[in-house]
Motif scaffolding. Structure first.
Motif, PDB file in Angstrom:
ATOM      1  N   GLY A 102       0.806  -1.209  -0.005  1.00 38.46           N
ATOM      2  CA  GLY A 102       0.099  -0.200  -0.239  1.00 38.46           C
ATOM      3  C   GLY A 102       0.934   1.313  -0.205  1.00 38.46           C
ATOM      4  N   ILE A 103       2.052   1.221   0.680  1.00 42.48           N
ATOM      5  CA  ILE A 103       2.813   2.503   0.833  1.00 42.48           C
ATOM      6  C   ILE A 103       3.745   2.637  -0.404  1.00 42.48           C
ATOM      7  CG2 ILE A 103       4.984   3.605   1.945  1.00 42.48           C
ATOM      8  CD1 ILE A 103       3.420   2.159   4.677  1.00 42.48           C
ATOM      9  N   TYR A 104       4.046   1.598  -0.948  1.00 41.07           N
ATOM     10  CA  TYR A 104       4.798   1.446  -2.402  1.00 41.07           C
ATOM     11  C   TYR A 104       3.645   2.230  -3.427  1.00 41.07           C
ATOM     12  CZ  TYR A 104       6.275  -0.010  -6.992  1.00 41.07           C
ATOM     13  OH  TYR A 104       6.858   0.019  -8.302  1.00 41.07           O
ATOM     14  N   LEU A 130      -4.502   4.393   4.038  1.00 36.72           N
ATOM     15  CA  LEU A 130      -4.651   2.953   3.190  1.00 36.72           C
ATOM     16  C   LEU A 130      -6.097   2.587   3.245  1.00 36.72           C
ATOM     17  CD1 LEU A 130      -1.404   1.246   4.272  1.00 36.72           C
ATOM     18  CD2 LEU A 130      -1.702   2.553   2.276  1.00 36.72           C
ATOM     19  N   GLY A 131      -6.427   2.365   2.003  1.00 38.19           N
ATOM     20  CA  GLY A 131      -7.780   1.620   2.113  1.00 38.19           C
ATOM     21  C   GLY A 131      -8.732   2.919   1.484  1.00 38.19           C
ATOM     22  N   LEU A 132      -8.375   4.143   1.675  1.00 39.17           N
ATOM     23  CA  LEU A 132      -9.102   5.308   1.189  1.00 39.17           C
ATOM     24  C   LEU A 132      -9.165   5.651  -0.147  1.00 39.17           C
ATOM     25  CD1 LEU A 132      -8.261   7.720   4.187  1.00 39.17           C
ATOM     26  CD2 LEU A 132     -10.471   6.185   4.091  1.00 39.17           C
ATOM     27  N   PRO A 133      -9.912   5.967  -0.863  1.00 39.47           N
ATOM     28  CA  PRO A 133      -9.932   6.549  -2.290  1.00 39.47           C
ATOM     29  C   PRO A 133      -8.654   7.497  -2.371  1.00 39.47           C
ATOM     30  CG  PRO A 133     -12.247   6.773  -1.507  1.00 39.47           C
ATOM     31  CD  PRO A 133     -11.256   6.469  -0.242  1.00 39.47           C
ATOM     32  N   ARG A 153      -8.198  10.305  -3.991  1.00 35.61           N
ATOM     33  CA  ARG A 153      -8.361  11.582  -3.620  1.00 35.61           C
ATOM     34  C   ARG A 153      -8.277  12.085  -2.338  1.00 35.61           C
ATOM     35  NH1 ARG A 153     -13.315  13.445  -2.367  1.00 35.61           N
ATOM     36  NH2 ARG A 153     -14.388  11.473  -3.095  1.00 35.61           N
ATOM     37  N   ASP A 154      -8.885  11.184  -1.321  1.00 32.91           N
ATOM     38  CA  ASP A 154      -8.997  11.394  -0.020  1.00 32.91           C
ATOM     39  C   ASP A 154      -7.466  11.190   0.494  1.00 32.91           C
ATOM     40  OD1 ASP A 154     -11.686  11.690  -0.078  1.00 32.91           O
ATOM     41  OD2 ASP A 154     -12.238   9.660   0.691  1.00 32.91           O
ATOM     42  N   GLN A 155      -6.864  10.260   0.094  1.00 33.63           N
ATOM     43  CA  GLN A 155      -5.560  10.088   0.495  1.00 33.63           C
ATOM     44  C   GLN A 155      -4.630  11.368   0.054  1.00 33.63           C
ATOM     45  OE1 GLN A 155      -4.402   6.535  -1.836  1.00 33.63           O
ATOM     46  NE2 GLN A 155      -4.802   5.381  -0.003  1.00 33.63           N
ATOM     47  N   LYS A 156      -4.681  11.903  -1.073  1.00 39.37           N
ATOM     48  CA  LYS A 156      -3.963  13.060  -1.312  1.00 39.37           C
ATOM     49  C   LYS A 156      -4.252  14.121  -0.353  1.00 39.37           C
ATOM     50  CE  LYS A 156      -3.423  12.279  -6.455  1.00 39.37           C
ATOM     51  NZ  LYS A 156      -3.790  12.627  -7.796  1.00 39.37           N
ATOM     52  N   GLN A 157      -5.832  14.430  -0.122  1.00 36.28           N
ATOM     53  CA  GLN A 157      -6.239  15.538   0.537  1.00 36.28           C
ATOM     54  C   GLN A 157      -5.744  15.516   1.998  1.00 36.28           C
ATOM     55  OE1 GLN A 157     -10.362  15.706   1.123  1.00 36.28           O
ATOM     56  NE2 GLN A 157     -10.474  17.818   1.760  1.00 36.28           N
ATOM     57  N   LEU A 158      -5.805  14.496   2.643  1.00 38.48           N
ATOM     58  CA  LEU A 158      -5.367  14.063   4.032  1.00 38.48           C
ATOM     59  C   LEU A 158      -3.925  14.045   4.320  1.00 38.48           C
ATOM     60  CD1 LEU A 158      -8.071  11.234   5.011  1.00 38.48           C
ATOM     61  CD2 LEU A 158      -7.896  13.480   5.957  1.00 38.48           C
ATOM     62  N   LEU A 159      -3.250  13.464   3.361  1.00 41.80           N
ATOM     63  CA  LEU A 159      -1.511  13.655   3.407  1.00 41.80           C
ATOM     64  C   LEU A 159      -0.999  15.034   3.296  1.00 41.80           C
ATOM     65  CD1 LEU A 159      -0.704  10.229   1.875  1.00 41.80           C
ATOM     66  CD2 LEU A 159      -0.730  10.990   4.214  1.00 41.80           C
ATOM     67  N   THR A 160      -1.733  15.770   2.237  1.00 45.59           N
ATOM     68  CA  THR A 160      -1.493  17.321   2.023  1.00 45.59           C
ATOM     69  C   THR A 160      -1.850  17.936   3.259  1.00 45.59           C
ATOM     70  OG1 THR A 160      -1.673  17.005  -0.439  1.00 45.59           O
ATOM     71  CG2 THR A 160      -1.905  19.220   0.654  1.00 45.59           C
ATOM     72  N   LYS A 161      -2.672  17.679   3.960  1.00 43.44           N
ATOM     73  CA  LYS A 161      -3.273  18.484   5.078  1.00 43.44           C
ATOM     74  C   LYS A 161      -2.325  18.114   6.265  1.00 43.44           C
ATOM     75  CE  LYS A 161      -7.427  18.365   8.280  1.00 43.44           C
ATOM     76  NZ  LYS A 161      -8.844  17.654   8.284  1.00 43.44           N
ATOM     77  N   ALA A 162      -1.945  16.834   6.287  1.00 40.91           N
ATOM     78  CA  ALA A 162      -1.176  16.325   7.476  1.00 40.91           C
ATOM     79  C   ALA A 162       0.325  17.019   7.492  1.00 40.91           C
ATOM     80  CB  ALA A 162      -0.990  15.011   7.464  1.00 40.91           C
ATOM     81  N   GLU A 163       0.918  17.086   6.047  1.00 33.66           N
ATOM     82  CA  GLU A 163       2.094  17.643   5.990  1.00 33.66           C
ATOM     83  C   GLU A 163       2.077  19.302   5.841  1.00 33.66           C
ATOM     84  OE1 GLU A 163       5.918  17.303   2.838  1.00 33.66           O
ATOM     85  OE2 GLU A 163       3.953  17.424   1.968  1.00 33.66           O
ATOM     86  N   GLY A 164       1.073  19.620   5.576  1.00 39.31           N
ATOM     87  CA  GLY A 164       0.990  21.159   5.860  1.00 39.31           C
ATOM     88  C   GLY A 164       0.583  21.723   7.058  1.00 39.31           C
ATOM     89  N   GLY A 165      -0.060  21.076   7.691  1.00 38.53           N
ATOM     90  CA  GLY A 165      -0.414  21.604   9.050  1.00 38.53           C
ATOM     91  C   GLY A 165       0.361  20.820   9.999  1.00 38.53           C
TER      92      GLY A 165
END
Length: 135
Positions: free
Chosen positions: A84-86, A109-112, A114-126
């Motif tokens: 999944g990480i790969y 992992l397991g999310l669509p 679009r949601d993965q991108k959004q959440l990881l961008t949010k996590a990194e930015g904040g």
């Protein structure tokens, strides 16, 4: 007294710097490790084809043999997370996002996609911890 305070402050800065270096090394090492394990599995069991992984997944017979091998150091769930990480690396380039840890990546992992991108961008930015990532 002033010299002692200054020396203590310099030592604390040195300790802070060492902690930051160790944390960065740990993060980079773990993310890179999971990406490399995932790539080995993907190349070996699925000929590097992400769609084949998505279609057959953990039920693939060859993957089952690999995961069940008596010398395998990792258990099947860890191998599945590595894949999944790969896949995240291939789709959104997570290794370049230096503030994300394996724990952040596992959380999405397991999310669509679009949601993965959004959440990881949010996590990194904040600089969000994983406890607040999905809220």
């Amino acid at each position: 007294m002033e010299e002692i305070t200054r020396a203590a402050g310099e030592q604390l800065k040195s300790v802070d710097a060492a902690v930051a270096q160790i944390n960065t090394l740990s993060r980079d090492t773990m993310v890179d490790y999971m990406i490399k394990v995932g790539k080995i599995i993907m190349d070996t069991c699925f000929d590097g084809d992400i769609d084949a992984w998505k279609a057959r997944g953990a039920s693939d017979a060859f993957y089952g043999q690999l995961a069940g091998h008596p010398s395998m150091a990792l258990k099947k769930p860890a191998l599945t997370r590595a894949i999944g990480i790969y896949v995240l690396e291939q789709q959104i380039g997570v290794s370049a996002r230096k503030h994300l840890t394996v724990t952040h990546l596992r959380a999405v992992l397991g999310l669509p996609l679009r949601d993965q991108k959004q959440l990881l961008t949010k996590a990194e930015g904040g600089r969000k911890g994983t406890g607040k990532l999905l809220t």
